[in-house]
Design an enzyme around this catalytic site. Structure first.
Site, PDB file in Angstrom:
ATOM      1  N   GLY A 236      -3.123   8.592  -3.133  1.00 15.93           N
ATOM      2  CA  GLY A 236      -2.777   7.531  -2.788  1.00 15.93           C
ATOM      3  C   GLY A 236      -2.947   6.857  -3.846  1.00 15.93           C
ATOM      4  N   SER A 237      -3.098   5.696  -4.123  1.00 15.34           N
ATOM      5  CA  SER A 237      -3.334   4.341  -4.972  1.00 15.34           C
ATOM      6  C   SER A 237      -2.891   2.807  -5.013  1.00 15.34           C
ATOM      7  CB  SER A 237      -3.166   5.393  -5.826  1.00 15.34           C
ATOM      8  OG  SER A 237      -3.599   6.741  -6.733  1.00 15.34           O
ATOM      9  N   ASN A 238      -3.068   2.377  -5.500  1.00 14.23           N
ATOM     10  CA  ASN A 238      -2.645   1.057  -5.908  1.00 14.23           C
ATOM     11  C   ASN A 238      -3.154   0.895  -7.472  1.00 14.23           C
ATOM     12  OD1 ASN A 238      -2.255  -0.217  -2.911  1.00 14.23           O
ATOM     13  ND2 ASN A 238      -4.199  -0.398  -3.606  1.00 14.23           N
ATOM     14  N   ASN A 511       2.511   3.519  -3.809  1.00 13.09           N
ATOM     15  CA  ASN A 511       2.710   4.997  -3.808  1.00 13.09           C
ATOM     16  C   ASN A 511       4.947   4.060  -2.560  1.00 13.09           C
ATOM     17  OD1 ASN A 511      -0.192   4.949  -2.949  1.00 13.09           O
ATOM     18  ND2 ASN A 511       0.647   5.531  -3.929  1.00 13.09           N
ATOM     19  N   ARG A 540       0.589  -1.925   2.918  1.00 14.29           N
ATOM     20  CA  ARG A 540      -0.109  -2.341   1.489  1.00 14.29           C
ATOM     21  C   ARG A 540       0.590  -2.381   0.210  1.00 14.29           C
ATOM     22  NH1 ARG A 540      -1.386   2.199  -1.547  1.00 14.29           N
ATOM     23  NH2 ARG A 540      -1.459   3.410  -0.514  1.00 14.29           N
TER      24      ARG A 540
END
Length: 798
Positions: A236-238, A511, A540
């Site tokens: 995942g990631s931001n 995501n 998120r």
């Protein structure tokens, strides 16, 4: 010559620097110890970050391969063993495969999966093609040099000289070739498609008696859960890009915060790669790839987030009567292709035997027996085949090499469009002119909503709307994937059909789909397979949007304020529900909450929750109790909110925790009981029971799992006797890069797992401790900054 100029500068500037020689290498200030010319110079700055300098791409790869092997030879050797299909030969057929390269659940299934690929010769064919379908010349040179540098390091140390006990003296540590590296990159490209269905591919055999799944909403829900909701799995990631209208004291600011494994092939390693006058890029790449995949140069910075489009589809095929390995297309019988795969297997007595498995492929791809947790039986009338959109993709190597050469966000978008190699990621980028780019230009199967409706099977009609995975009728040639004129190969959407957005204020992704990359400019009108719109965002994503809106209202983002925002570790779920949870806790009769095993004492947790600041920094109290509560709710799919999602207010809704619901109350009691059983006080400090293990040391970890809606995601292993121990996935290579008026990017970076997996290395835990303390490393890009490092060490490879 470059070397002469560099040595002269070094003697002047680095009289006191520590210059390190290794066998077969020379220090920067010394004459060569052998007859060979210097191929690469490695300048190490704080925390073991190498800045590799060479006159050409082959020598640049040579320095890269040498330096990364020095830090991570055991992880790399295990990865090469895996993609060679040889795990069973050395470790036996059981084990658990290598889940950073496929979802195969055993060594044998992993080997069958990769042997099938290797025996087909697909990787070699792709590597031999000219660009853009195959690797460009510079990439091939980097790959060749990488293999040479890796082998150089292994020859220098020998197996018995390896310091990492994970593979010291191991017979499976060996020299590699360029093909090993291409195979490893191919595995990374297909990890979300054929790699995710590895078990189903290698166990697919005709004559199944398993009952087919019901084509209903319950099956679709199970399939979606098996795929994993966006952002909930291992990856995942931001990514947040701030343009000129949203920046403060800068022209643009980028946050890259990928959540990737802290082990295996998906571990990030930081590096700078320089061929003067041609390439100068810094950032991090996954182990085994000779390119910077998230990073920056003098003019542009970029990062990626895991995208929502699924890069595979299923086809329902109908075996011919009396011939289960043939199938019908438009009424015409078509024979499957068979391939017998052989895997060497270590027996209990140490001898080596063989396992042979005949696997079958259709025009669409391999037959599969299961996908995402549901059985797909291959019986006399029905079977399923997999089509993988990344099955011909080595182009990603060209994509990331091209990013290193980019001068603007427009160049980033052009590189994405020209290479069409991003396998499963969104791209967020900013540039020196103040532009911010979001682009989901990646590999996506060309399946329109109309085709999914017209060609979808009964199962497909249930699964596609919920997940974006098409299940089409393989008995009709008209149901083949479509194509666009600007697609590099048939079956893919062209880049002009993919979402992108360039802004002066901000773009972001955490995501979810492309829909709300910017609240003022929603992205809509795309096929379902690319992503959904008008649906609830993850917590998120809601935290990302909230934090950015707050930052813009407070005057905009600088590098420092972006760093502070990330490490505030605020929980969106806690902001929405912690106060109500504390009130619920205080209202339980006699301080006891209901649980699955009767009333449980929660009194000590009520005051901690009421006083808690809703963040996941290491000294917070009540945060561990609330974390376990959130995970219990998520695990049981408990209905949470009294006020439902409203597409007109996607950041604030849904909201208001339904504390009167029996399931919510029981989940809280179960969370408290879980902490009691582990001997953890309900008001314990987070860092006492959420930590990374480095040798015998426990390093407290900030952050929280996906369910809490914390940007700084951390996912530990829950030990019922100790707590949330030993982080396996979470914030990995983090970068905040700002562009101002000066020629050098203003950057701060952090490799949360640290640079080296070798427990004997000084760089095995140093950045992990920085991460624990909420501190950053100085990004050193320009030559003056590299030479100014107080810990500069120089190695020249001859």
């Amino acid at each position: 010559m470059l070397r002469q100029r560099f040595r002269s500068a070094l003697r002047t500037v680095l009289a006191a620097a520590l210059l390190v020689a290794v066998p077969g290498a020379t220090t920067a200030a010394a004459a060569p110890e052998n007859d060979g010319p210097t191929r690469a110079t490695i300048r190490y700055t704080e925390y073991g970050v190498p800045h590799i300098l060479a006159d050409n791409y082959t020598d640049l790869g040579y320095g890269y391969g040498y330096a990364i092997a020095k830090d991570n030879i055991c992880l790399l050797a295990d990865s090469f063993l895996t993609v060679a299909g040889e795990r069973s030969r050395y470790h036996g057929p059981g084990g658990s495969g290598n889940d950073t390269l496929s979802a195969a659940t055993t060594n044998l299934n992993s080997d069958l999966h990769f042997r099938r690929i290797n025996d087909s010769g697909v990787v070699e064919r792709l590597a031999a093609q000219p660009a853009p379908l195959g690797p460009r010349t510079e990439v091939k040179q980097l790959i060749d040099g990488y293999a040479q540098g890796f082998n150089r390091y292994l020859a220098q140390t020998g197996r018995d000289g390896i310091t990492d006990p994970g593979c010291k003296g191991a017979p499976w540590v060996r020299d590699i070739s360029s093909t090993d590296l291409y195979r490893l990159f191919y595995a990374l490209s297909t990890i979300g498609s054929s790699g995710a269905l590895a078990d189903g591919i290698v166990t697919a055999q005709p004559g199944s008696t398993v009952r087919p799944p019901a084509a209903d909403a319950r099956t679709a829900a199970r399939f979606a859960e098996g795929l994993g909701a966006p952002g909930s799995g291992a990856l995942g990631s931001n990514g947040i890009g701030i343009g000129s209208q949203g920046a403060s004291g800068a022209k643009s600011v980028l946050l890259g915060n990928p959540h990737f494994p802290w082990r295996g092939a998906n571990r990030f390693w930081q590096v700078q790669l320089t061929v003067p006058g041609k390439l100068d890029v810094t950032g991090a790449g996954l182990l085994g790839t000779p390119v910077v995949e998230k990073g920056y140069n003098a003019d542009v910075a970029w990062t990626h987030t895991l995208a929502t489009p699924r890069t595979f589809g299923l086809y329902e095929v109908h075996p011919a009567p009396g011939d289960p390995t043939s199938y019908l297309v438009d009424g015409v019988k078509e024979k499957m292709t068979s391939r017998t795969v052989t895997v060497q297997v270590r027996q209990d007595d140490g001898s080596i035997g063989e396992v042979h498995r005949t696997l079958y492929e259709t025009r669409y791809g391999p037959m599969v027996s299961s996908a995402a947790g549901i059985d797909l039986p291959w019986n006399a009338t029905t079977g399923h085949a997999l089509r993988d959109a990344n099955a011909t993709n080595l182009r990603g190597l060209n994509t990331w090499f091209g990013f290193g050469l980019a001068k603007s966000t427009a160049d980033i978008k052009k590189t994405l469009s020209d290479t069409q190699g991003a396998p499963w990621v969104n791209t967020i980028a900013v540039d020196r002119s103040g532009k911010a780019l979001y682009a989901d230009i990646q590999v996506v199967p060309h399946v329109t909503d109309d085709q999914a409706d017209r060609c979808g099977t009964d199962l497909g009609h249930q699964i596609f709307p919920k997940t974006g995975v098409p299940v089409l009728d393989g008995s009709k040639a008209a149901c083949a994937w479509g194509s666009d004129p600007d697609a590099l190969e048939p079956g893919l959407f062209g880049p002009s059909r993919m979402p992108s957005l360039t802004r002066d204020d901000y773009v972001l992704n955490s995501n979810d789909s492309a829909w709300l990359a910017n609240l003022k400019a929603p992205l809509t009108g795309y096929p379902r397979i690319i992503g959904d719109t008008g649906t609830a965002r993850t917590l998120r994503t809601r935290e990302s949007l909230t934090s950015v809106q707050e930052g813009l209202k407070n005057g905009g983002f600088s590098r420092a304020s972006m760093q502070q925002m990330l490490f505030a570790d605020r929980s969106r779920f806690a902001e929405l529900a912690a106060a109500d949870t504390a009130a619920m806790c205080s209202a339980f009769p006699d301080g006891k909450a209901p649980s699955s095993n009767g009333p449980v004492d929660v009194a000590a947790g009520c005051a901690a929750l009421a006083a808690w600041d809703h963040t996941y920094t290491i000294h917070t109290r009540g945060s561990m109790l609330f974390q376990r509560f959130a995970l219990k709710l998520d695990e049981r799919k408990v209905a949470l909110w009294r006020h439902p999602f409203d597409a007109a207010d996607p950041v604030a809704t849904p909201n208001t925790l339904d504390t009167g619901a029996a399931g919510v109350q029981q989940a809280f009691g179960d969370a408290a009981a879980e902490l009691h059983a582990a001997g953890i006080p309900l008001d314990a400090e987070l860092g006492d029971h959420q930590y990374a293990l480095r040798g015998g040391e426990k390093i407290p970890m900030p952050g929280a799992p996906e369910a809490l809606g914390v940007l700084n995601l951390i996912k530990g292993q829950w030990d019922p006797a100790a707590g949330n121990t030993d982080v396996r996935t979470g914030s990995s290579y983090i970068q905040v890069v700002a562009f101002g008026d000066g020629p050098c990017p203003d950057a701060a970076t952090l490799v949360a797992p640290s640079q080296s997996a070798d427990p004997t290395s000084p760089h095995h835990s140093d950045q992990t401790k920085l991460f624990s303390a909420g501190r950053w490393a100085t990004g050193r890009y320009c030559e003056k900054d590299i030479l100014a490092s107080p810990e500069l060490k120089v190695v020249e490879l001859s």
